[in-house]
Design an enzyme around this catalytic site. Structure first.
Site, PDB file in Angstrom:
ATOM      1  N   GLY B  14     -27.844 -62.774  89.495  1.00 55.32           N
ATOM      2  CA  GLY B  14     -28.079 -64.076  90.129  1.00 55.32           C
ATOM      3  C   GLY B  14     -29.315 -64.024  91.007  1.00 55.32           C
ATOM      4  NE  ARG B  75     -25.049 -64.155  81.986  1.00 62.40           N
ATOM      5  CZ  ARG B  75     -24.178 -65.137  81.751  1.00 62.40           C
ATOM      6  NH1 ARG B  75     -22.886 -64.895  81.774  1.00 62.40           N
ATOM      7  NH2 ARG B  75     -24.609 -66.364  81.478  1.00 62.40           N
ATOM      8  CG  ASP B 106     -21.690 -54.234  92.782  1.00 60.80           C
ATOM      9  OD1 ASP B 106     -22.214 -53.827  93.845  1.00 60.80           O
ATOM     10  OD2 ASP B 106     -20.517 -54.001  92.443  1.00 60.80           O
ATOM     11  CB  THR B 129     -26.733 -60.488  95.821  1.00 60.67           C
ATOM     12  OG1 THR B 129     -25.557 -61.297  95.911  1.00 60.67           O
ATOM     13  CG2 THR B 129     -26.517 -59.261  96.677  1.00 60.67           C
ATOM     14  CG  ASP B 131     -22.225 -63.505  96.666  1.00 62.76           C
ATOM     15  OD1 ASP B 131     -22.034 -64.630  97.135  1.00 62.76           O
ATOM     16  OD2 ASP B 131     -22.255 -63.268  95.453  1.00 62.76           O
ATOM     17  CG  ASP B 133     -21.474 -58.734  97.014  1.00 61.97           C
ATOM     18  OD1 ASP B 133     -22.708 -58.545  97.071  1.00 61.97           O
ATOM     19  OD2 ASP B 133     -20.900 -59.104  95.989  1.00 61.97           O
ATOM     20  NE  ARG B 175     -17.228 -66.333  90.719  1.00 60.51           N
ATOM     21  CZ  ARG B 175     -17.201 -67.625  90.345  1.00 60.51           C
ATOM     22  NH1 ARG B 175     -16.066 -68.273  90.210  1.00 60.51           N
ATOM     23  NH2 ARG B 175     -18.320 -68.264  90.105  1.00 60.51           N
TER      24      ARG B 175
END
Lengths: 327, 327, 327, 327
Positions: B14, B75, B106, B129, B131, B133, B175
């Site tokens: 993303g 992708r 990731d 990213t 997020d 994360d 998510r």
């Protein structure tokens, strides 16, 4: 257990985005712990005059995203006198205020420290200043917002700079420290950045600009902190460069006070919220004379006298990054 | 001394604001060290197809403030196969690329690690990213910008919410992790924040909303991460609340993809610039299989496999701050 | 000479940016002419309940740049009844209010007209709605701001759309009229724009998207008004296109209520200021049952019943421009 | 039928937001009518030097939202000579360009007119300037965006002004015309607005500020056009007021070049798109020596010599609104 029943909160010194969010946090934390909270208008001057307002959780709704400080800020020469501070103490006592959270910079903290020493009055500091020049916190309130404001404006200036192949000197705030200039300069892709901490030298500036022109760069932005080491202000720099590099058409932009305003960034709002909680809880735990801060991403406290005497250091790594970026 | 002569840079997964600034930094650092740099289009798929472009310092001008990634992202199922990776390796070798900087999350790092293990090809990762994360960095590229985007939008939603005394459920990205929801929720002054890490429980939500109404709050914002623990999506939450608290008029807003876009904040631009330098310099020092990151305000590196396996933890202190703020 | 001594001002219907600026203008114009002004909370419902607040020049400072409406808005079923309107009239009389400025859209004006007919109460309307669907003014309050909000968001969505070569359907407000979709669509450089006034047809949409792909466009934005003529909502459109054009990866974004919020644009602030003056001065001149508007760049008035019955027409020239732009 | 096969497009004079959108529109309209289009770099100077680039529909993607002009702008003394214009003509002929669209202001149009008279070369003008000082159009390209930029910045300045109870003089662009000052001043809620068209007089300014202070206003913004009639610049005004009204703490902010930059507003993007279409279609219809404009909300054309000689008039009604608003 703490015997604190009513906390006063005030803002002092230059205003910065996030001050309202910090006031809100102090007020709501007081409400959470079921103690009273009073807003003190116009910093130490309002304290002397007993210009207080009772604040509860609802009175601070809708202000987390507002720039400036609704409690206002002011200088107070009277507070520099023993008599002034006595008046301030009497006013606080008369209003049953038994602890203080002061939001501001160096000068604000110095006042708080003297006040505490004279009257043994519990005080906690929250660093609110756009300059990021306080030891004991990686970020002062408002700094992050100001950086975004500055890069936004320089982005706009670059639109016109590159349309006309011009060189711009952009002056940003920072009399003694270059944090805003260095970070916003890197963020805005400035070709050179002049800060108080480093003497780039006029020769190197000219050389860099000359090289820039030769390498095909069509426009250039030089970000200059108010207190740049070179010792020339932006208008003198313009004249100097135009004399020595007539191939450049130079323009100047002094960003000025707009850098202080605007809705705080998410970072500053969150930081303000965390700091307000920490300040109130520290008072309730019986602590005093501390400044809350963000160190290594965590809330922490630093003795006020250390925060005042300390020197915020410029990020040398970032100076190097800046040099590499203007390759 | 390093024998690296040409570095390839790509973005994958993303997109996030700051990716262009990171590419620019990688390219300019290569220029600074007088080595070549190639941009790889569309992530691993472009690598397989040999879709490269030669980049020098001038080719990345004017992109530091642009959202998205000009190298594009995609992708690649083919890269999940041994054959695909072999093709990618052959393409890199054919183009004389002898090291890689991959910008992503990731999945991107997992691909890089496998690729390194199979071909002993030097790789460095930059965490890009929204997020936040990833272990090994306090901030991923784009996260700070996204937080500002989200609070901006919620500020707008609050205008209409408070004009009509309404309750809004606002769904934000996340998510598996609630960093965006928690920080933007606190920053936007949300009354409740639902995240994947904590089970607030429907009862407590109803109670909190009931209390809110009674305490005189006229409008409320509840921020919900996509993967909230309660297990209901925003539309189900709306129905549930309207059924149980008919005094509320409920509206839903799903922020969606706009959260990924926009001009990066100053913070993300500076971070991207620092990370690009660190990534290239690490490769030149002979290192590999590392992710650059910001830890305790300093550039640092973490082994890629740790970054992948690690778990980013929600800030418990901030959850507490959030509770206190909605007093 | 007018015998009006006290004017009531209220906002009703969906809120729009600029409503606060219009209230401010009404209040200040009253102060200028030394007559009183009362704010009426929550539209017709607050009028029925006598929920009024006295407003002077100072009470509206600092609101010109705030979204929403501090007088709030609400629906009132009670006002649809004769009894409700009688209560409203009694409340106004009890508060010595002898004329009304109502800020809102169609429904608001209909209510005002009936109220005037029943009680011969002087009323003036200010068109405040983001939809720009009122005859008698080229621009309703809030419309310009909403267009800027929408193009800002679509600019962000395009960042991610073009990073991933995706097709986005973006739903914007407009159940019966396509002004927002058409103007914001052209402003955001949308490839196609679906509005209630024109039946583009699904076939043409598919063909256009197919051509777009072939011509080398890597990403596409289709802006869809809520009430598009094709009769499919954005999610159905997504399914339909994915089925028929599998080469496209489609995403959907529903902008929703954020379109109503935000600080008004300069245009809306100026328009609100002009309209407020015109509305009050018209009342003082003894006029009633009119809506103020901007026609050919000048302040003008239109009978309320014409404004209600009129149909705002889509700009055919702009549809043509839109077609040419997506060449 | 038109025999035009290739149109040249250029930007000249001060840049303004929306110029890129106008170039895009010219290019796409050419593509739509299947004629060629060439971009001319750096205005008339680039025309003389034959600095052209072939542009098709794809070459202008992603620029509708970018400030500045990618074709760049420059002054050309050479074009003021007969020889210079002859060179320009030769270069156009050599490149098979047989008609011109020039985007700029007064000076640009004067050049175009002379060029047409000498070589009978078809020219159309698009008014691109932030000052809105062109007759024949209610809005010039960039004007609306600039107004939004200015009120945004003054909103920020007001944050700090009201935190400190200060008076600010804010200088905005407008050497000969006060459109920006008047509209942005009303939009930002300025207490006074000084423009070139009206002599407010220093006495009235002092009186107004005195009254403002007495009426309880804690902070004030005075917007000053560069060419204000009072004949003092902002720094002289500051000194004058501080001398005569020592109760005021005065600050100055000169907005400068940032007013030219930034992503165009939706209005400017749509206007640019419409104007580009109209300009190309007019040429194709065999017309020349016209400026396209927006009059009464519709696209229209005005002879270039009228546009040049005309005088844009300040909106007297808005001056009155401004007075009422600062009650």
């Amino acid at each position: 257990m703490s015997k604190i029943k009513k906390i006063g909160v005030m803002t002092s010194g230059g205003d910065s985005p996030g001050m309202n969010a910090a006031i809100r946090s102090v007020v709501r934390t007081c409400a959470f712990y079921k103690i009273e909270c009073a807003g003190i208008y116009r910093g130490y001057q309002g304290m002397i005059e007993g210009d207080f307002i009772s604040l509860d959780a609802r009175s601070v709704k809708g202000i987390i995203n507002k720039g400036g400080t609704f409690l206002k800020s002011a200088r107070s020469n009277e507070f520099r006198t023993k008599e002034g501070r006595q008046k301030a103490y009497d006013a606080l006592i008369a209003a049953n205020i038994d602890a203080l959270v002061v939001i501001g910079g160096d000068g604000t903290f110095t006042g708080a420290l003297i006040f505490n020493q004279e009257f043994n009055f519990p005080v906690m500091g929250i660093p609110g200043t756009i300059d990021n020049d306080i030891t004991g916190t990686s970020h002062t309130l408002g700094y992050d917002t100001t950086l975004n404001t500055v890069v936004d404006v320089i982005d706009k200036i670059r639109d016109t700079a590159s349309s006309h192949n011009r060189l711009f000197f952009v002056e940003v705030m920072g009399r003694d420290v270059g944090h805003i200039a260095l970070n916003a300069g890197v963020g805005a892709g400035a070709e050179e950045i002049l800060i108080p901490e480093e003497d780039l030298g006029l020769d190197r500036l000219l050389e860099s600009l000359k090289r820039s022109k030769e390498s095909g760069k069509s426009s250039s932005i030089v970000v200059v902190a108010e207190g740049d080491k070179i010792g020339k202000n932006v208008f003198e720099l313009k004249d100097y460069v135009e004399e020595n590099l007539p191939e450049y058409e130079v323009r100047v932009s002094v960003l000025g006070h707009m850098q202080r305003g605007g809705s705080p960034s998410c970072f500053d709002r969150v930081l303000a919220s965390r700091m307000g909680v920490k300040a109130v809880e520290s008072l309730l735990e019986g602590q005093s004379n501390l400044m809350v801060g963000l160190l290594n991403e965590k809330m922490s406290v630093t003795p006020l006298d250390k925060a005042i005497k300390g020197q915020s250091k410029i990020n040398k790594e970032l100076i190097r990054v800046s040099d590499i970026m203007s390759t």
